[in-house]
Motif scaffolding. Structure first.
Motif, short mmCIF file in Angstrom:
data_model
loop_
_atom_site.label_atom_id
_atom_site.label_comp_id
_atom_site.label_asym_id
_atom_site.label_seq_id
_atom_site.Cartn_x
_atom_site.Cartn_y
_atom_site.Cartn_z
N GLN A 151 0.80 -1.26 0.32
CA GLN A 151 -0.26 0.25 0.25
C GLN A 151 0.92 1.16 0.00
OE1 GLN A 151 -2.41 -0.28 3.68
NE2 GLN A 151 -3.47 -2.72 2.66
N THR A 152 2.39 1.34 0.69
CA THR A 152 2.46 2.09 0.01
C THR A 152 4.07 2.50 -0.54
OG1 THR A 152 4.34 1.50 2.58
CG2 THR A 152 2.28 2.30 2.95
N GLN A 153 3.51 1.83 -1.71
CA GLN A 153 4.43 1.71 -2.69
C GLN A 153 5.78 1.27 -1.84
OE1 GLN A 153 4.13 3.20 -5.92
NE2 GLN A 153 2.40 3.80 -5.35
N ALA A 154 6.01 -0.14 -1.41
CA ALA A 154 7.46 -1.11 -1.71
C ALA A 154 7.37 -1.67 -2.81
CB ALA A 154 7.03 -2.27 0.03
N PHE A 155 8.40 -2.44 -3.37
CA PHE A 155 8.25 -2.49 -3.81
C PHE A 155 8.98 -4.37 -4.71
CE2 PHE A 155 11.75 -0.28 -3.52
CZ PHE A 155 12.26 -0.77 -3.24
N THR A 177 6.98 -0.54 -8.74
CA THR A 177 6.73 -1.29 -7.27
C THR A 177 5.40 -2.08 -7.46
OG1 THR A 177 4.85 0.92 -7.04
CG2 THR A 177 6.98 1.04 -6.60
N TYR A 178 4.64 -2.41 -6.05
CA TYR A 178 3.43 -3.72 -5.84
C TYR A 178 2.57 -3.18 -6.88
CZ TYR A 178 6.21 -7.30 -3.26
OH TYR A 178 6.83 -7.77 -2.51
N ARG A 179 2.51 -1.40 -6.43
CA ARG A 179 1.10 -0.76 -7.02
C ARG A 179 1.01 -0.38 -8.56
NH1 ARG A 179 -0.36 3.87 -3.73
NH2 ARG A 179 -0.64 3.06 -2.31
N GLY A 180 2.51 -0.29 -8.47
CA GLY A 180 3.27 -0.47 -9.90
C GLY A 180 2.75 -1.05 -10.61
N LEU A 181 3.06 -2.48 -10.61
CA LEU A 181 2.21 -3.50 -11.49
C LEU A 181 1.92 -3.49 -11.44
CD1 LEU A 181 6.20 -5.21 -9.73
CD2 LEU A 181 5.12 -4.81 -12.17
N GLY A 182 0.70 -3.85 -9.52
CA GLY A 182 -0.98 -4.28 -10.26
C GLY A 182 -1.17 -5.43 -10.21
N PHE A 183 -0.40 -6.69 -10.21
CA PHE A 183 -0.39 -7.95 -9.42
C PHE A 183 -1.42 -8.21 -8.56
CE2 PHE A 183 3.36 -9.36 -11.93
CZ PHE A 183 3.16 -8.67 -13.28
N SER A 184 -1.89 -9.13 -8.26
CA SER A 184 -2.66 -9.63 -7.13
C SER A 184 -1.67 -10.75 -6.52
CB SER A 184 -4.15 -9.98 -7.39
OG SER A 184 -3.84 -11.42 -8.41
N SER A 185 -0.65 -11.87 -6.85
CA SER A 185 0.11 -12.01 -6.01
C SER A 185 1.39 -11.76 -6.68
CB SER A 185 -0.02 -13.26 -7.23
OG SER A 185 0.06 -13.07 -8.70
N GLU A 186 2.21 -12.53 -6.24
CA GLU A 186 4.13 -12.28 -5.35
C GLU A 186 4.97 -12.33 -7.80
OE1 GLU A 186 7.30 -10.21 -3.87
OE2 GLU A 186 5.25 -10.56 -3.39
N PRO A 187 4.64 -11.31 -7.69
CA PRO A 187 6.18 -11.65 -9.24
C PRO A 187 7.11 -12.32 -8.79
CG PRO A 187 5.88 -8.88 -8.62
CD PRO A 187 5.02 -9.78 -7.25
N ASP A 188 7.25 -12.75 -10.26
CA ASP A 188 8.87 -13.72 -10.67
C ASP A 188 9.82 -12.72 -10.51
OD1 ASP A 188 10.54 -15.24 -10.68
OD2 ASP A 188 9.75 -16.32 -11.89
N VAL A 189 10.55 -11.83 -10.39
CA VAL A 189 11.68 -10.85 -10.48
C VAL A 189 12.84 -11.36 -10.36
CG1 VAL A 189 12.03 -8.49 -9.91
CG2 VAL A 189 9.95 -8.97 -9.24
N LEU A 190 14.42 -10.82 -11.71
CA LEU A 190 15.00 -10.84 -11.59
C LEU A 190 15.97 -10.35 -12.32
CD1 LEU A 190 14.81 -14.74 -13.94
CD2 LEU A 190 15.32 -14.71 -11.70
N ILE A 191 16.85 -9.72 -11.34
CA ILE A 191 17.95 -8.98 -12.50
C ILE A 191 19.40 -9.44 -13.17
CG2 ILE A 191 19.34 -7.96 -9.60
CD1 ILE A 191 18.86 -5.18 -10.11
N PHE A 192 19.65 -8.66 -13.82
CA PHE A 192 21.49 -8.74 -14.13
C PHE A 192 22.08 -7.66 -14.62
CE2 PHE A 192 17.37 -11.46 -15.99
CZ PHE A 192 17.78 -12.81 -15.39
N PRO A 193 22.60 -7.47 -13.39
CA PRO A 193 23.31 -6.14 -13.87
C PRO A 193 24.35 -6.07 -13.80
CG PRO A 193 23.60 -6.99 -11.09
CD PRO A 193 22.34 -8.10 -11.94
N ARG A 194 25.06 -5.68 -15.16
CA ARG A 194 26.61 -5.25 -16.08
C ARG A 194 27.14 -3.93 -16.35
NH1 ARG A 194 24.51 -10.16 -15.75
NH2 ARG A 194 24.48 -11.03 -17.29
N GLY A 195 27.40 -3.38 -14.86
CA GLY A 195 28.18 -2.32 -14.79
C GLY A 195 28.16 -0.93 -15.16
N ASP A 196 27.71 -0.97 -16.52
CA ASP A 196 26.97 0.05 -17.34
C ASP A 196 26.08 0.72 -17.38
OD1 ASP A 196 29.84 2.31 -17.33
OD2 ASP A 196 30.51 1.09 -18.80
#
Length: 219
Positions: A71-75, A97-116
């Protein structure tokens, strides 16, 4: 001299979805023109990153439960993010954020960081969302018409376009280029892909990921 920041997505993040097209806002650089094998690194405005991170942290401080967090825009936090993965990042990590995604269940989120640059992928409920960022400028716009298209319209060089599989939003923030790709299981009928509202909602919800460089007092 005006340059376009070319979006070159991480191969690992693109295995299940369409590569983002080359997008970018125009930034000014005083030195040489970039080439495909010698890109120019744009300057990140870290003071703005830190200010936004402090503001977001202050809003999150009273959060106690997942329900309240949503409810407070956590992600959601990427499930593959390990300690130290963000230490070498030279761009601000923004996540929806959760609110931005608008899902009713927990999303599956991955990140691929590559420096730049980095790619973040959120999947669930018939849609795949990719957030991509880069600070590498590879080439100049090839003509004035292309330059206007890259600049986009409105604040932050915003641009929203329909694609074969959904929609792509591109904009510039903190001196670097971001794009959000929305791909729907039913792109011709799903309003998240047929209209710009959902992509705009995601863009407006983006927050600095705690632990990324902008939250650690980087100079």
């Amino acid at each position: 001299m005006t340059l376009s920041l070319a979006v070159a997505a991480s191969a690992g993040a693109q295995s299940q979805s369409v590569q983002p097209t080359q997008q970018a806002a125009i930034v000014r650089q005083p030195d040489r023109a970039p080439t495909p094998d010698q890109p120019i690194q744009s300057v990140v405005v870290w003071d703005e990153v830190r200010a936004d991170a402090r503001e977001e942290a202050a809003r999150r401080q009273p959060v106690r439960t997942v329900a309240v967090a949503q409810q407070t825009q956590a992600f959601p936090r990427p499930r593959n993010l390990r300690p130290g993965d963000l230490d070498g990042m030279e761009v601000p990590i923004l996540v929806p954020t959760y609110r931005g995604l608008g899902f009713s269940s927990e999303p599956d989120v991955l990140i691929f960081p590559r420096g730049d640059f980095y790619t973040l992928v959120a999947m669930g409920e018939g849609v795949t969302i990719e957030v991509f960022c880069t600070r590498l400028a590879h080439s100049e716009p090839f003509n004035p018409q292309a330059a206007r298209r890259l600049v986009g319209s409105g604040a932050e060089g915003y641009r929203s376009e329909r694609t074969e599989y959904g929609r792509e939003v591109s904009f510039n923030r903190y001196g670097v280029a971001y794009s959000i790709t929305v791909e729907c299981a039913d792109p011709m009928r799903d309003p998240r892909c047929t209209a710009p509202g959902y992509g705009d909602q995601l863009m407006q919800s983006l927050q600095v990921l705690p632990g990324s460089r902008g939250t650690q007092g980087a100079q």
